[in-house]
Design a protein around this motif. Structure first.
Motif, PDB file in Angstrom:
ATOM      1  N   CYS A 240       0.850  -1.191   0.000  1.00 20.76           N
ATOM      2  CA  CYS A 240       0.000   0.000   0.000  1.00 20.76           C
ATOM      3  C   CYS A 240       0.883   1.238   0.000  1.00 20.76           C
ATOM      4  O   CYS A 240       1.831   1.328   0.772  1.00 20.76           O
TER       5      CYS A 240
ATOM      6  N   CYS B 195       0.423   2.996   3.745  1.00 23.34           N
ATOM      7  CA  CYS B 195       0.846   2.380   5.009  1.00 23.34           C
ATOM      8  C   CYS B 195       1.855   1.243   4.846  1.00 23.34           C
ATOM      9  O   CYS B 195       2.479   0.829   5.826  1.00 23.34           O
TER      10      CYS B 195
ATOM     11  N   ASN C 253       1.120  -1.879   4.000  1.00 27.29           N
ATOM     12  CA  ASN C 253       0.460  -3.185   4.087  1.00 27.29           C
ATOM     13  C   ASN C 253       0.406  -3.814   2.694  1.00 27.29           C
ATOM     14  O   ASN C 253       0.488  -3.118   1.698  1.00 27.29           O
TER      15      ASN C 253
ATOM     16  N   CYS D 288      -4.634   0.170   0.428  1.00 25.54           N
ATOM     17  CA  CYS D 288      -5.124  -1.112   0.902  1.00 25.54           C
ATOM     18  C   CYS D 288      -6.538  -0.982   1.489  1.00 25.54           C
ATOM     19  O   CYS D 288      -7.019   0.129   1.727  1.00 25.54           O
TER      20      CYS D 288
ATOM     21  N   CYS E 115      -6.688   1.247   4.680  1.00 26.57           N
ATOM     22  CA  CYS E 115      -6.577   2.689   4.426  1.00 26.57           C
ATOM     23  C   CYS E 115      -7.811   3.229   3.701  1.00 26.57           C
ATOM     24  O   CYS E 115      -8.190   4.383   3.883  1.00 26.57           O
TER      25      CYS E 115
HETATM   26 ZN   LIG Z   1      -2.735   0.982   3.591  1.00 24.99          ZN
END
Ligand SMILES: [Zn+2]
Length: 197
Positions: free
Chosen positions: A56, A59, A61, A68, A71
């Protein structure tokens, strides 16, 4: 045994967490014994995931959508960011349903011995995110190792001037390694009993 294709496959499996040479051989044999039912679907799932899943951009992820799903979820509390070392930690916290805010994956911890400084981590992006003003609390959920603690200290020093509350998981909770290995109850307790820095 089985030819170079099979040896290569066993070698690749043996490098995965939870596998050793023996279990890798067993897993590969299981696949080979049912190529249409087990092996081809696995090969297709691997190819699909390799094609679709990316970090992502907000973040860090891993998800097949960017930003993601966490988020992008309007129901998440955007005033709270939980900082973790790895994606495995995000998934552990999500499994335990203990954090309804957002995350930030550092991708490691500071380690002078291994030559890992702040530039090697996803740390600047965190400071930029916090600098936008929407964030009120940053929860630092790093392991209680020497490197984890010095990373927590570094982050606290750089986050405080941005005017956010900085907390960390409770001391006395047995966090010796990745959050991933903690059971959900312990994880929830560590988060609930978080303390200001
Ligand atoms: Zn994210």
């Amino acid at each position: 045994m089985g030819g170079p294709e099979v040896e290569r496959l066993i070698g690749l499996f043996a490098r995965l967490p939870g596998f050793g040479p023996r279990s890798a051989r067993r897993a590969v044999l299981r696949l080979l014994q049912a190529p249409e039912q087990r092996m081809r679907p696995l090969a297709e799932a691997l190819a699909d995931a390799a094609r679709a899943v990316r970090p992502c951009r907000i973040c860090g992820n891993l998800d097949s959508q960017d930003p993601c799903a966490i988020c992008a979820d309007p129901a998440r509390d955007r005033s709270s960011i939980c900082v973790v070392e790895s994606v495995a930690d995000v998934w552990a916290l999500e499994r335990a349903h203990v954090h309804d805010g957002l995350y930030h994956v550092l991708g490691g911890t500071l380690s002078p011995i291994s030559g890992i400084g702040p530039e090697e981590l996803n740390a600047d992006a965190l400071l930029r995110r916090v600098g936008t003003g929407e964030v009120k609390e940053v929860i630092i959920a790093l392991a209680a190792t020497v490197d984890g603690q010095s990373t927590t200290h570094w982050l606290t020093e750089h986050l405080r001037p941005l005017g956010v509350a900085v907390t960390r998981l409770a001391h006395g909770v047995p966090i010796g390694g990745a959050l991933d290995v903690m059971d959900d109850g312990t994880l929830a307790a560590a988060l609930k009993a978080r303390r200001p820095m």
